[in-house]
Design an enzyme around this catalytic site. Structure first.
Site, PDB file in Angstrom:
ATOM      1  N   GLU A  81      19.104  35.214  16.968  1.00 39.60           N
ATOM      2  CA  GLU A  81      18.863  36.659  16.959  1.00 39.60           C
ATOM      3  C   GLU A  81      18.291  37.102  15.600  1.00 39.60           C
ATOM      4  OE1 GLU A  81      18.812  39.084  18.994  1.00 39.60           O
ATOM      5  OE2 GLU A  81      19.252  40.909  17.847  1.00 39.60           O
ATOM      6  N   HIS A  84      14.641  36.070  14.978  1.00 40.45           N
ATOM      7  CA  HIS A  84      13.769  36.988  15.724  1.00 40.45           C
ATOM      8  C   HIS A  84      13.611  38.305  14.943  1.00 40.45           C
ATOM      9  CE1 HIS A  84      11.911  39.185  18.962  1.00 40.45           C
ATOM     10  NE2 HIS A  84      12.933  39.995  19.113  1.00 40.45           N
ATOM     11  N   HIS A 150      11.648  46.544  25.946  1.00 42.99           N
ATOM     12  CA  HIS A 150      11.417  45.806  24.695  1.00 42.99           C
ATOM     13  C   HIS A 150      10.339  44.732  24.913  1.00 42.99           C
ATOM     14  CE1 HIS A 150      12.459  44.811  20.670  1.00 42.99           C
ATOM     15  NE2 HIS A 150      13.033  43.652  20.921  1.00 42.99           N
ATOM     16  N   HIS A 279       8.842  40.074  42.723  1.00 41.70           N
ATOM     17  CA  HIS A 279       8.041  39.433  41.657  1.00 41.70           C
ATOM     18  C   HIS A 279       7.140  38.342  42.246  1.00 41.70           C
ATOM     19  CE1 HIS A 279       6.841  38.131  37.714  1.00 41.70           C
ATOM     20  NE2 HIS A 279       7.354  36.924  37.864  1.00 41.70           N
TER      21      HIS A 279
END
Ligand code: HEM
Length: 368
Positions: A81, A84, A150, A279
């Site tokens: 995390e 990133h 995001h 999808h």
């Protein structure tokens, strides 16, 4: 004066190119963070358990767990995390620099140079909003709409930077296309030459393609943020009595009921299956449209530059569909899932590049 403007433009071009590469890297890191279930590796934002790095010593871990008793420290996830976040932060600074240089160029060299201003300012606005979305991803415990937003924000940043790069390098396509048109006009028969000059509506078809692809990418983000990847495990069609299990209303409710955490999903099997099926159907619609666009464009534009762009687009499309199928066939391996995310970004860039070429061309033909 002219010299300093040129130097600034050269610096700006380099900065934008580096930022594009960095954005692709940050998008990949984001997918890696999510797929290693490290999105909540740090329970706070922008620090991690109150630190600028990750708690490592036993004292730091004890203090972190005392301050955040609901989340035990997992250093590996916390590092995923934080790495990133570091790279995303660096990208933010690059975009601030791009906006700053663009404003400076406009103010200082009003008449001599007309460098784009709207695109850098938009990129800056999006990257600031991305930081907020990054924070809400953590504070709202991976709420799917935030995670998907995001992902789309990252793709939008990339597209804006790429468009800016194309605009800052007009020689990339303009000259080649003009040369190709004048070459073709003398070497191919006059019918075909007239065809080349008549086809401005194709840029609109390419823009429709961008809209369809954006929707498909959003659906992909919805599939992953709702942990629906393995809700359909058979190929090419979903297992069992899937048609009677579809539940569109619940599957696409953007604001979910409050939960302690959305990690690993909050929807039931039928809803996840619906998302997955949509999808897959979206992939069929997207592929058919893009293939039609390529064939139609190639017929209308017998120009080498356009042929290369179409070939690249088809290559990314085929790779993307193969990676999607591999996601299911191999039960979502990490590298395949990250690649599926990255190739979606490259596919979008190749489509934008084609749309841009068609726009340049139609402008060129309008001037004739
Ligand atoms: C034009 C075609 C396609 C595009 C643009 C596309 C795009 C995407 C994107 C952007 C994601 C989100 C990735 C992430 O969050 O890291 C995704 C997820 C996914 N896609 Fe696709 N996709 C396409 C075709 C397919 C196909 C044909 C399949 C399978 C038959 C498929 C299966 C999946 C699965 C299972 C996920 C969830 C992966 C995860 O949880 O990380 N996709 N897709």
């Amino acid at each position: 004066m002219e010299n300093s403007a040129n130097n600034n433009i050269i610096a700006l071009r380099r900065l934008v190119l580096i930022s594009i590469v960095l954005t692709i890297f940050v998008i990949g890191l984001g997918a890696y963070t999510r797929l290693t279930h490290a999105g909540l590796g740090c329970p706070d934002w922008p620090t991690c358990y109150g630190l600028l790095d990750v708690p490592q010593t036993s004292e730091q871990i004890a203090a972190a767990e005392k301050a955040f008793p609901e989340r035990a420290v997992e250093p590996e996830k916390a590092w995923n995390e934080m790495i990133h976040r570091y790279f995303a932060g660096a990208l933010g600074l690059f975009i601030v620099a791009i906006a700053f240089i663009s404003i400076k160029l406009r103010i200082k060299h009003k008449t001599s140079t007309k460098t784009p201003l709207l695109l850098p300012l938009l990129a800056l606005a999006v990257v600031i909003f991305q930081a907020a979305l990054g924070m809400w991803t953590v504070t709202l415990m991976l709420m799917p709409v935030i995670v998907m937003g995001h992902l789309l924000g990252g793709f939008t940043t990339l597209c804006l930077l790429f468009l800016l790069y194309l605009k800052l390098n007009p020689e990339l396509y303009n000259k080649k296309i003009e040369a190709a048109i004048s070459d073709k006009a003398v070497t191919i028969n006059s019918n075909a030459a007239t065809q080349i000059k008549k086809t401005s509506s194709y840029q609109r078809f390419a823009i429709v393609g961008i809209v369809i692809l954006t929707m498909q990418i959003a659906l992909g983000g919805w599939t992953s943020s709702n942990y629906a990847a393995l809700s359909c495990i058979e190929l090419p069609i979903c297992q069992g009595d899937w048609q009677n299990q579809l539940n569109f209303k619940e599957a696409f409710t953007l604001l979910p009921p409050p939960q302690k955490s959305y990690e690993f999903g909050h929807l039931d099997h039928h809803e996840r299956l619906t998302i997955h099926v949509v999808h897959r159907l979206g992939a069929i619609v997207t592929s058919l449209y893009l293939l039609w666009l390529v064939i139609a464009t190639l017929k209308k534009y017998p120009i080498r530059q356009v042929q290369i762009s179409c070939a690249v687009l088809v290559l990314f499309l085929v790779t993307q569909v193969s990676l999607g199928i591999s996601n299911i066939w191999f039960k979502l391996p990490l590298n395949v899932a990250v690649a599926h995310n990255l190739v979606a970004a490259l596919l979008m860039l190749s489509l934008i590049s084609l749309a841009y070429q068609l726009t340049q061309h139609s402008r060129g033909s309008c001037h004739e």
